[in-house]
Design an enzyme around this catalytic site. Structure first.
Site, PDB file in Angstrom:
ATOM      1  N   CYS A   7      54.891  65.491  54.516  1.00  0.00           N
ATOM      2  CA  CYS A   7      55.866  64.440  54.201  1.00  0.00           C
ATOM      3  C   CYS A   7      56.903  64.402  55.311  1.00  0.00           C
ATOM      4  CB  CYS A   7      56.532  64.772  52.862  1.00  0.00           C
ATOM      5  SG  CYS A   7      57.818  63.615  52.383  1.00  0.00           S
ATOM      6  N   LEU A   8      57.293  63.199  55.712  1.00  0.00           N
ATOM      7  CA  LEU A   8      58.315  63.054  56.757  1.00  0.00           C
ATOM      8  C   LEU A   8      59.643  63.692  56.337  1.00  0.00           C
ATOM      9  CD1 LEU A   8      57.681  59.335  57.842  1.00  0.00           C
ATOM     10  CD2 LEU A   8      57.028  61.409  59.099  1.00  0.00           C
ATOM     11  N   GLY A  39      53.046  56.346  54.837  1.00  0.00           N
ATOM     12  CA  GLY A  39      53.771  55.806  53.691  1.00  0.00           C
ATOM     13  C   GLY A  39      55.225  56.198  53.781  1.00  0.00           C
ATOM     14  N   GLN A  62      63.705  57.876  51.017  1.00  0.00           N
ATOM     15  CA  GLN A  62      63.568  58.593  52.292  1.00  0.00           C
ATOM     16  C   GLN A  62      64.408  57.984  53.409  1.00  0.00           C
ATOM     17  OE1 GLN A  62      59.026  58.626  52.139  1.00  0.00           O
ATOM     18  NE2 GLN A  62      59.524  60.554  53.136  1.00  0.00           N
ATOM     19  N   HIS A  69      51.961  60.153  45.999  1.00  0.00           N
ATOM     20  CA  HIS A  69      53.024  60.757  46.814  1.00  0.00           C
ATOM     21  C   HIS A  69      54.262  59.854  46.866  1.00  0.00           C
ATOM     22  CE1 HIS A  69      54.287  63.219  50.461  1.00  0.00           C
ATOM     23  NE2 HIS A  69      55.086  62.177  50.541  1.00  0.00           N
ATOM     24  N   GLU A  70      54.048  58.555  47.145  1.00  0.00           N
ATOM     25  CA  GLU A  70      55.203  57.646  47.292  1.00  0.00           C
ATOM     26  C   GLU A  70      55.867  57.365  45.939  1.00  0.00           C
ATOM     27  OE1 GLU A  70      56.222  57.518  50.167  1.00  0.00           O
ATOM     28  OE2 GLU A  70      54.368  58.023  51.197  1.00  0.00           O
ATOM     29  N   HIS A 104      58.134  60.101  45.034  1.00  0.00           N
ATOM     30  CA  HIS A 104      59.442  59.999  45.700  1.00  0.00           C
ATOM     31  C   HIS A 104      60.415  59.153  44.882  1.00  0.00           C
ATOM     32  CE1 HIS A 104      59.253  62.017  49.551  1.00  0.00           C
ATOM     33  NE2 HIS A 104      58.157  61.394  49.921  1.00  0.00           N
TER      34      HIS A 104
HETATM   35 NI    NI Z   1      56.864  61.818  51.496  1.00  0.00          NI
END
Ligand code: NI
Length: 160
Positions: free
Chosen positions: A91-92, A48, A53, A133-134, A137
């Site tokens: 998470c990236l 995701g 991000q 999670h997304e 963000h």
């Molecule tokens: Ni993330």
């Protein structure tokens, strides 16, 4: 022609802490953003990605669970959460770390697709986790904010 893949922003980049703006018009620039986010998600082997991000403070996210169809979410909102369970998360934007937090077991989300059509989606298990999670963000929240103690966040190399 090769196209540069968007760089993933990592903490403490302030864009990750902003509340992203609602998309009011799904124009060509939003379509390009979605395509670029999909590329960046694939390049980084993520499941995701949210627009902040890649440095864009707009309410857009993409999710692609392994073996499942890609989901594009514009202006997503969680309308219902059910249950709670302990999950492991990464998470990236927080490279090299993994943590343990609580997430809902199921969530119901309403959003618009990339044509602007409203849809509802029920997510269970990993999909519920990815949706929370997304959408976090888009509200300036990163999973590490949900960590309840120093022993609940670890460097991936320490796990080996
Ligand atoms: Ni993330």
């Amino acid at each position: 022609m090769s196209v540069a893949v968007l760089k993933i922003r990592t903490l403490p980049d302030p864009v990750l802490r902003q509340k992203a703006k609602k998309v009011t018009k799904i124009d060509g620039s939003v379509q390009k953003l979605i395509d670029d986010m999909i590329d960046a998600m694939h390049t980084n082997a993520g499941v995701g990605l949210a627009a902040p991000q890649v440095g864009v403070s707009l309410r857009v996210a993409v999710i692609e669970m392994p073996g499942e169809e890609l989901i594009t979410l514009i202006n997503p909102e969680i309308v219902k959460r059910q249950g709670e369970k302990v999950v492991q998360e990464a998470c990236l934007s927080v490279p090299g770390y993994q943590g343990e937090i609580n997430r809902a077991v199921t969530v119901k989300v309403k959003a618009q697709d990339r044509q602007g059509k409203e849809f509802r989606l029920k997510g269970e298990g990993l999909l519920a986790q990815a949706l929370e999670h997304e959408i976090d963000h888009l509200n300036g929240i990163v999973y590490v904010d949900h960590i309840e103690g120093p022993d609940k966040l670890w460097k991936l190399s320490e796990q080996l």
